[in-house]
Enzyme design. Sequence first.
Site, PDB file in Angstrom:
ATOM      1  N   ASP A 155       0.843  -1.197   0.000  1.00 55.12           N
ATOM      2  CA  ASP A 155       0.000   0.000   0.000  1.00 55.12           C
ATOM      3  C   ASP A 155       0.878   1.248   0.000  1.00 55.12           C
ATOM      4  O   ASP A 155       1.992   1.218  -0.529  1.00 55.12           O
ATOM      5  CB  ASP A 155      -0.936  -0.032   1.222  1.00 55.12           C
ATOM      6  CG  ASP A 155      -2.304   0.554   0.928  1.00 55.12           C
ATOM      7  OD1 ASP A 155      -2.376   1.744   0.595  1.00 55.12           O
ATOM      8  OD2 ASP A 155      -3.304  -0.173   1.032  1.00 55.12           O
ATOM      9  N   HIS A 224      -3.953   6.104   3.038  1.00 51.49           N
ATOM     10  CA  HIS A 224      -4.611   4.879   2.574  1.00 51.49           C
ATOM     11  C   HIS A 224      -3.994   3.637   3.224  1.00 51.49           C
ATOM     12  O   HIS A 224      -4.691   2.752   3.729  1.00 51.49           O
ATOM     13  CB  HIS A 224      -4.495   4.815   1.055  1.00 51.49           C
ATOM     14  CG  HIS A 224      -5.301   3.745   0.397  1.00 51.49           C
ATOM     15  ND1 HIS A 224      -4.861   2.438   0.284  1.00 51.49           N
ATOM     16  CD2 HIS A 224      -6.512   3.783  -0.223  1.00 51.49           C
ATOM     17  CE1 HIS A 224      -5.754   1.720  -0.358  1.00 51.49           C
ATOM     18  NE2 HIS A 224      -6.774   2.507  -0.688  1.00 51.49           N
ATOM     19  N   SER A 549     -11.054  -0.921  -1.233  1.00 46.69           N
ATOM     20  CA  SER A 549      -9.807  -0.919  -0.454  1.00 46.69           C
ATOM     21  C   SER A 549     -10.072  -1.115   1.022  1.00 46.69           C
ATOM     22  O   SER A 549      -9.249  -1.689   1.744  1.00 46.69           O
ATOM     23  CB  SER A 549      -9.057   0.400  -0.653  1.00 46.69           C
ATOM     24  OG  SER A 549      -8.452   0.457  -1.920  1.00 46.69           O
TER      25      SER A 549
END
Length: 765
Positions: A155, A224, A549
């Site tokens: 990520d 994220h 996600s």
Amino acid sequence: MRNQMGIMGLLLFILSFIFSVMQCPTLALKQSYVVYLGGHTHGAQPTSAMDFSRITDSHHDLLGSCMGSKKKAQEAIFYSYTRYINGFAAVLEDEEAAELSKHPGVVSVFLNQKNELHTTRSWEFLGLERNGNIPADSIWAKANFGEDIIIGTLDTGVWPESESFNDQGMGPIPSKWKGYCETNDGVKCNRKLIGARYFNKGYESALGIQLNSSYETARDTDGHGTHTLSTAGGGFVAGANLFGSGNGTAKGGSPLARVASYKVCWEGCFDADILAAFDAAIHDGVDILSVSLGFRPRDYFLDSVAVGSFQAVKNGIVVVCSAGNDGPTPAGTVRNVAPWIITVASSTIDRDFPSYVKLGNNKQFQGRSFHTNSLPAEKFYPLVYSVDARAANASARDAQLCFVGSLDPEKVKGKIVYCLGGINDNFKKSWVVSQAGGVGMILANRLSTSRTISQAHFVPTSHVSAADGLSILYPVAYIRGATEVGTVVAPIMASTSSPGPNRITPGILKPDITAPGVNILAAFTEAKGPTDLPSDDRRLPFNIISGTSMACPHVSGTVGLLKKIHPDWSPAAIRSAIMTTARSRSNVRQPLVNETLAEANPFNYGAGHLWPNRAMDPGLVYDLTTTDYLNLLCSIGYNSTQLLKFVDKQYKCPPTPPSPWDLNYPSITIPNLSGKVTVTRTLKNVGTPATYTVRTEMLNGISVKVEPKILKFEKINEEKEFKVTMETKRGGVGDGYVFGRLIWTDGKHYVRSPVVVNATSTLQM
């Protein structure tokens, strides 16, 4: 005579009492219940107080028909929901509640249970806790919260200082761990966050210039990666919230797992970096890789995620990937479709963040935003249309859309501003209002097809529909935010979740499963604000984000628990347990739907919605080996050179490879049924000795025959084969896909497989 009359009166009294009991059986115990009747036919707002009264009266009539008295019903009901939820709350006896649940107009009846402040709400929605308590039969308790399982993510990196990665109370790092922490930029690991590495050479190569030292870091400046890592394996953190929204205790799916971050995403995630990270993670000793990234569907040997994940699975690592956010159309946009990956779609949980606009005439409209979006004092504020507050040098269109510099501070100060949504970022509009001195914003959609969403606005905001927006302009208004939990119908498929069919291997259903991915609160970077605006100087330890996600690490965290309970299970067995125990109905026992309330299907949700407690005891599993996957690649035309992408030595395909739909997958997909086809499956017993019988559901226009119909398992790991023959009925099927299920059960376990058949002469996507 007087005695006879007395006896007669007593008998009448007894008969009357018996009659009333027969009308609605009663018990001594009384509890408060919520009786949910679905949505109102009047829409968001009744036209008059008389409408409210009529709705309340209908609730009294309904309950009165059960209790035998409208007066008793009026006394029992203490809430009558007349605006946005249709139903009521009442003190009832258990059998009264049971009787009400049978009424055709009643959607559901459930106890009015105590709700603690807690988040992420998603884990309670998935059944792992109840009212903040962890039942003895929860998979959390059985798996000791995934203790010492190692979860890695590919990520944007990690914010190591987050409390979600605090190692207090954790023991020594597992001896099998070979990874390390790259300490550039002040990154420090501990016994919780046991690895943090970065991979940027692919990105550097794509740019064609040498990166400076600011790129030599595993630190997350995007947010994220921190969010996904903490969702999968973050520890318990009390008081987590976003501006007061979702306040409570944050935790990951495997809260006692160890976590490792592999930073591969910068301005994009490049194949070379992804493969390097897979390679490193396999070496380091992770048990699970959670990969919330992907590319449009492409041949497996050209897909870094497919190639890297094959190597991971070959080494016993479970790889979980997001399905992509390209929904709802066109069909076939689902990503990460390799059959050795668990592919995850996104759906909602039973929590929402409504934001109410109340006008000076007492009309009220419901929009969305976060809980902080309540104006500081419950009083009416002046409401101004942005066009009427435009700056001297601004066009009416720019002001209508609340562009930067389009509002006159003298006309805006102290007021709520009405802005039109779209074109520029919606949260940027609220920044413009804030900079001009506005105290709030009403954001109205331009198009009737647009969604209302919750965002971290800069002033109290309510994002309303286009239809409501036309009715809202009024001299004064008030904005009030809220968090609703438990009364929201869920799951509903997220509109952005990428649907099937699988464009690379149509005979394999993708996605595999759906999980919570809408408005998920988890840890965040403190290198940026909750929006992408450079001017957003707010720094928050948690943020609420949506997408596949966010759904992906919910499955990854669940896999950690299953790995702890069943360390000998293969990645395929774990996927099978998750898929065959999934549910395909909502919390009001209705089929899963999408955001337009149209019924969803397996191309949206795969086998159904994740249900972790069931997955730890599936009864039977569909298992697979590396050889099975190689034979599948042979069946779709891969040659020896292409297969070398997946194995380190020459692999010879069988003379007649099995067809793709014969892969021992937990779902059955026939992409082109013309006449008759027979598929083969093998079930492995992972429970106690038992006898299973089979049944099929739906599949309109298709005849289905299963042989044998009974499978008797006498020992653990025993395998039994069965065949499913499907044939189109003459004149009984039209064009396109039909959907059904195949279920094996021993009375305790229900091993469910979705069945998808395209009954046409040509493949339709």
